[in-house]
Enzyme design. Structure first.
Site, PDB file in Angstrom:
ATOM      1  N   GLY A  62     -18.757 -22.559 -16.792  1.00 23.11           N
ATOM      2  CA  GLY A  62     -17.563 -21.851 -16.368  1.00 23.11           C
ATOM      3  C   GLY A  62     -16.559 -21.693 -17.479  1.00 23.11           C
ATOM      4  O   GLY A  62     -16.900 -21.649 -18.648  1.00 23.11           O
ATOM      5  N   SER A  63     -15.334 -21.651 -17.065  1.00 17.29           N
ATOM      6  CA  SER A  63     -14.283 -21.258 -17.994  1.00 17.29           C
ATOM      7  C   SER A  63     -13.222 -22.335 -18.134  1.00 17.29           C
ATOM      8  O   SER A  63     -13.341 -23.426 -17.599  1.00 17.29           O
ATOM      9  CB  SER A  63     -13.628 -19.980 -17.477  1.00 17.29           C
ATOM     10  OG  SER A  63     -12.878 -20.278 -16.322  1.00 17.29           O
ATOM     11  N   SER A  64     -12.181 -21.962 -18.819  1.00 18.79           N
ATOM     12  CA  SER A  64     -11.047 -22.865 -18.998  1.00 18.79           C
ATOM     13  C   SER A  64     -10.334 -23.138 -17.681  1.00 18.79           C
ATOM     14  O   SER A  64      -9.528 -24.057 -17.593  1.00 18.79           O
ATOM     15  CB  SER A  64     -10.072 -22.296 -20.023  1.00 18.79           C
ATOM     16  OG  SER A  64      -9.633 -21.026 -19.604  1.00 18.79           O
TER      17      SER A  64
END
Length: 144
Positions: A62-64
């Site tokens: 996923g992401s930040s």
């Protein structure tokens, strides 16, 4: 009591039911922000909640945004009690665990996921680098 060695990511101890996710897991998109319920259609634990569980997963993806999601789950009282991964964690999720004070360990043997069913009570001691559990014993097909 069986024990597995792990590597500390975020200090602390926790115990609770294991929620086993054999695949990668994203805190941004795989979980409901309000309830902690797993909503990813492909996750075998869809419909189960992270609340108070020891989330055992292959790796984070996923992401930040994972950091913010984890912190939001803590505020909503829907966060997992601890995080356990097989692979090294990404720094965004690590940051969220640090800020949320959630014990986090990694480098768990993949054998653990195949041996331990969801619902098994486990204890995570990140400070000592140990996960422990007591296996159920069966006699005549029923747990003792």
């Amino acid at each position: 009591m069986n024990k597995y060695k792990v590597r500390k990511v975020v200090r602390g101890t926790a115990s609770g039911e294991a929620l086993i996710c054999p695949e990668s897991f994203s805190f941004l998109g795989d979980v409901d922000l309000e309830t902690g319920e797993i909503i990813a259609p492909s996750n075998p634990n869809k419909g189960k909640t992270l609340k108070g569980k020891i989330l055992v997963f292959k790796e984070s993806k996923g992401s930040s945004g994972g950091c913010v999601v984890l912190m939001t789950l803590v505020k909503k009282h829907a966060a997992p009690a601890a995080l356990v991964t097989i692979k090294a964690p990404d720094y965004n999720l690590t940051e969220g665990a640090i800020l949320s004070k959630i014990p986090f360990v990694c480098d768990l043997s993949p054998k653990f996921i195949s041996e331990i069913p969801t619902g098994t009570h486990i204890r995570v001691d990140a400070d000592k680098g140990i996960i422990s559990y007591t296996p159920l014993r069966f006699a005549s097909g029923t747990p003792e």
